[in-house]
Motif scaffolding. Structure first.
Motif, PDB file in Angstrom:
ATOM      1  N   ILE A 376       0.865  -1.182   0.000  1.00 17.43           N
ATOM      2  CA  ILE A 376       0.000   0.000   0.000  1.00 17.43           C
ATOM      3  C   ILE A 376       0.903   1.233   0.000  1.00 17.43           C
ATOM      4  O   ILE A 376       1.708   1.432   0.912  1.00 17.43           O
ATOM      5  CB  ILE A 376      -0.930   0.016   1.216  1.00 17.43           C
ATOM      6  CG1 ILE A 376      -1.875  -1.190   1.181  1.00 17.43           C
ATOM      7  CG2 ILE A 376      -1.739   1.310   1.261  1.00 17.43           C
ATOM      8  CD1 ILE A 376      -2.825  -1.265   2.354  1.00 17.43           C
ATOM      9  N   VAL A 377       0.757   2.030  -1.043  1.00 16.75           N
ATOM     10  CA  VAL A 377       1.563   3.237  -1.203  1.00 16.75           C
ATOM     11  C   VAL A 377       0.758   4.420  -0.688  1.00 16.75           C
ATOM     12  O   VAL A 377      -0.305   4.733  -1.223  1.00 16.75           O
ATOM     13  CB  VAL A 377       1.960   3.451  -2.679  1.00 16.75           C
ATOM     14  CG1 VAL A 377       2.871   4.659  -2.809  1.00 16.75           C
ATOM     15  CG2 VAL A 377       2.620   2.205  -3.241  1.00 16.75           C
ATOM     16  N   ARG A 378       1.273   5.061   0.338  1.00 19.04           N
ATOM     17  CA  ARG A 378       0.588   6.211   0.925  1.00 19.04           C
ATOM     18  C   ARG A 378       1.246   7.498   0.426  1.00 19.04           C
ATOM     19  O   ARG A 378       2.469   7.579   0.333  1.00 19.04           O
ATOM     20  CB  ARG A 378       0.655   6.145   2.459  1.00 19.04           C
ATOM     21  CG  ARG A 378       0.153   4.826   3.041  1.00 19.04           C
ATOM     22  CD  ARG A 378       0.152   4.839   4.544  1.00 19.04           C
ATOM     23  NE  ARG A 378       1.485   5.080   5.081  1.00 19.04           N
ATOM     24  CZ  ARG A 378       1.747   5.297   6.376  1.00 19.04           C
ATOM     25  NH1 ARG A 378       0.758   5.280   7.240  1.00 19.04           N
ATOM     26  NH2 ARG A 378       2.968   5.505   6.784  1.00 19.04           N
ATOM     27  N   TYR A 379       0.415   8.482   0.130  1.00 13.85           N
ATOM     28  CA  TYR A 379       0.949   9.756  -0.356  1.00 13.85           C
ATOM     29  C   TYR A 379       0.096  10.891   0.181  1.00 13.85           C
ATOM     30  O   TYR A 379      -1.099  10.735   0.447  1.00 13.85           O
ATOM     31  CB  TYR A 379       1.006   9.787  -1.884  1.00 13.85           C
ATOM     32  CG  TYR A 379      -0.334   9.672  -2.569  1.00 13.85           C
ATOM     33  CD1 TYR A 379      -1.031  10.796  -2.983  1.00 13.85           C
ATOM     34  CD2 TYR A 379      -0.905   8.433  -2.809  1.00 13.85           C
ATOM     35  CE1 TYR A 379      -2.251  10.691  -3.606  1.00 13.85           C
ATOM     36  CE2 TYR A 379      -2.120   8.320  -3.425  1.00 13.85           C
ATOM     37  CZ  TYR A 379      -2.795   9.453  -3.841  1.00 13.85           C
ATOM     38  OH  TYR A 379      -4.019   9.343  -4.454  1.00 13.85           O
ATOM     39  N   GLY A 380       0.742  12.045   0.370  1.00  9.00           N
ATOM     40  CA  GLY A 380       0.040  13.237   0.825  1.00  9.00           C
ATOM     41  C   GLY A 380      -0.511  14.030  -0.340  1.00  9.00           C
ATOM     42  O   GLY A 380      -0.265  13.740  -1.514  1.00  9.00           O
ATOM     43  N   TYR A 381      -1.274  15.080   0.002  1.00  9.48           N
ATOM     44  CA  TYR A 381      -1.941  15.820  -1.059  1.00  9.48           C
ATOM     45  C   TYR A 381      -0.991  16.738  -1.829  1.00  9.48           C
ATOM     46  O   TYR A 381      -1.381  17.316  -2.839  1.00  9.48           O
ATOM     47  CB  TYR A 381      -3.118  16.629  -0.512  1.00  9.48           C
ATOM     48  CG  TYR A 381      -2.811  17.541   0.655  1.00  9.48           C
ATOM     49  CD1 TYR A 381      -2.247  18.795   0.464  1.00  9.48           C
ATOM     50  CD2 TYR A 381      -3.104  17.166   1.959  1.00  9.48           C
ATOM     51  CE1 TYR A 381      -1.967  19.635   1.519  1.00  9.48           C
ATOM     52  CE2 TYR A 381      -2.845  17.995   3.029  1.00  9.48           C
ATOM     53  CZ  TYR A 381      -2.285  19.232   2.803  1.00  9.48           C
ATOM     54  OH  TYR A 381      -2.017  20.072   3.863  1.00  9.48           O
TER      55      TYR A 381
END
Length: 563
Positions: A376-381
């Motif tokens: 799962i790749v998490r990224y900010g806005y």
């Protein structure tokens, strides 16, 4: 420049109102008393009733500041409205009323500009009003950006480009597509009506509808979220709702005088939002209901003649558990899949940026011998994931780190699918996989070895003299096993070697592309919603994560969802 313009405008109008109150009728301030409203209602008739649609315009525009909660705090808006905006509105309208009440016998068309005593100040008023109207429209536009962004997060609006203009305040957004639509609609309404009166009628209907909807939703908040009694919620709804319903009824009397335009626009945007939400929800429900477990791949697929081929397969899915439906559709038509499978999902978090060390959540799907992993790749806005060229290398490196740590992490070994490991720090005995960067040019190859953050250029004398004359053509990353260590088990080295061999054999990317279609015999409303969603899906922006995937390695699997 917005704040100084608004401050000058506010104090200019406040001074003008004070002058008119003192000069024309200082007792006009008594009209603030609610008794005058009650007298007006006692003598109500059809003419007076229609006047209420114009009265509501006195508060038009002031409600826009409450829609900017994404840009300002609640406390600042409360203080500004109570201590500044409301008193200025009272003084301005009282001053204008005092001027009109003493000049009723003249034939002039009363305008707030006429109540300004000095001709020079009237010209100043004209200039300031132009600048202030631009600032006021900007407040409404930014409020529209915030609403569209929130609707898109709730899957109630088609995908549009959202640019976050602040690293500290998440709500400060800019939507270029909506900005062009606002401009086109503003020009169309202005050119079409040729008059401010019908625009004012539409504005009155918009304000009263917004207030009535807010009051209705607030009554639900009181009963369900605050857990107050239904009596308090009903009293709130009846008291404020009755006042707003009265204004709404008067605004509806002007339906054919300009308010029809707002109704058409509302129906258009409501159709877009309902169609998009319906289609998105049905697709997600289909994915959830038709996903399969990893046992389906490993236990049942051999009986169907499915074989495993060398290489790594990246499966991109919006579902964070199980195997997505489009991949099972692919296997049933082409019975083969890679010896190493990595299910990749992207999740956006409400923070500006995610550090590289905390971006990947890695886990194992099924027993070890299946060689199926989940990332799962998490990224900010404000993270730019779209233009990442070394995305595949980071995932493979994270998988290697996970394999090296798994035997020391009891939770990951014993937890069911869904428990992920955050790789936030390197291993104590070094990296599980060593990345080797190969840069090929027209004259030779250049290798850069990367181990524990250090780099070493491996250049021979001929290559070092030739690279100054030719540009680098291509860069490729290979992985190597670290030197043997007594702390790393043989089974771990074997699994890491299988990852390396699979990477050398090649990689493939599986993307699902779903199509919605209405079942024969469906009613007109259902067919209309599905047709509208298909049209919007084909013409809106791409998903927020669109990686630079080589076309030769891309397999797009199409599935048809019949509703």
């Amino acid at each position: 420049m917005f704040a100084p313009i608004v401050i000058v405008w506010i104090f200019f109008m406040c001074g003008s109102g004070l002058y008119n109150i003192i000069h024309w009728d200082h007792e006009i301030i008594h009209a603030i008393s609610p008794m005058y409203m009650l007298r007006f209602m006692k003598k109500i008739n059809l003419r007076h009733w229609k006047l209420l649609s114009s009265v509501v315009l006195c508060i038009a525009g002031s409600e826009a500041m409450f829609a900017d909660l994404g840009h300002f705090s609640k406390k600042s808006i409360k203080i500004t409205f109570v201590c500044l905006i409301y008193p200025v509105l009272i003084l301005t309208y009282a001053g204008q009323t005092a001027f009109i009440s003493k000049n009723l016998g003249t034939d002039e068309v009363f305008h707030i500009r006429e109540s300004i005593p000095n001709k020079a100040l009237q010209h100043v008023f004209t200039v300031l009003s132009l600048f202030a109207s631009a600032v006021g429209s900007q407040a409404t536009i930014t409020a529209g950006f915030s609403i569209i962004n929130q609707c898109q997060a709730l899957d109630c609006f088609p995908r549009v480009e959202v640019v976050h203009t602040s690293e500290n305040v998440r709500g400060q957004v800019y939507v270029p597509d909506a900005n062009w639509v606002f401009m086109a609609l503003s020009l169309a309404v202005t050119i079409g009506f040729h008059d401010i009166s019908p625009i004012g009628k539409a504005t009155g209907l918009a304000i009263t509808c917004g207030m009535l909807v807010t009051t209705s939703l607030m009554s639900l908040v009181i009963a369900l979220y605050w857990e107050k009694s239904l009596l308090i919620s009903a009293c709130f709804l009846l008291f404020f709702g009755a006042i707003e319903a009265m204004y709404l009824s008067t605004s509806l009397l002007n339906f054919f005088r300009g308010a029809w335009c707002l109704t058409i626009l509302s129906l258009l945007f409501m159709t877009i939002m309902v169609s998009w939400h319906y289609g998105t929800l049905k697709k997600y429900e289909f994915d959830i209901e038709n996903k399969v477990s990893v046992e389906w791949l490993t236990d049942y697929s051999p009986g169907l003649g499915v074989s495993r081929v060398p290489g790594i397969g990246f499966i991109y899915s919006d579902v964070v558990t199980g195997i997505p439906a489009f991949f099972t559709h692919f296997i049933t038509n082409l019975p083969a899949f890679h010896q190493v499978l990595i299910v990749v999902s992207f999740k956006s978090l409400p923070v500006p940026c995610i550090p590289q060390s905390q971006r990947y959540l890695v886990g194992r799907v099924g027993p070890k011998e299946y060689r199926v992993y989940r990332c799962i790749v998490r990224y900010g806005y404000r993270d730019n994931v779209r233009d990442t060229d070394d995305f595949e290398d980071h995932i493979i490196s994270s998988i290697g780190e996970f394999i090296g740590r798994e035997e020391y992490d009891l939770e990951s070994m014993t937890s069911p699918e869904g428990k992920m490991m955050i790789l936030d720090s390197p291993m104590e005995d070094g990296c599980a996989l060593i990345a080797v960067t190969e840069e090929s040019s027209s004259t030779g190859d250049i290798q850069t070895l990367s181990e524990n953050g250090s780099r070493r250029n491996l250049l021979d004398s001929n290559a070092s003299s030739e690279i100054t004359h030719s540009p680098v053509k291509k860069k490729k990353v290979r992985f190597l096993l670290p030197p043997k260590s007594p702390t790393m088990r043989i089974s771990v080295r074997q699994e890491l070697q299988e990852i390396i061999d699979a990477r050398e054999s090649g990689t493939a990317y599986f993307l699902g592309h779903s199509h919605l279609s209405a079942r024969k015999g469906s009613n007109f409303f259902k067919k209309f919603l599905i047709t509208s969603y298909v049209f919007l899906d084909k013409n809106c922006r791409e998903p927020p994560v669109a990686l630079n995937i080589p076309h030769a390695a891309l397999l797009e699997v199409g599935t048809v969802y019949t509703l």
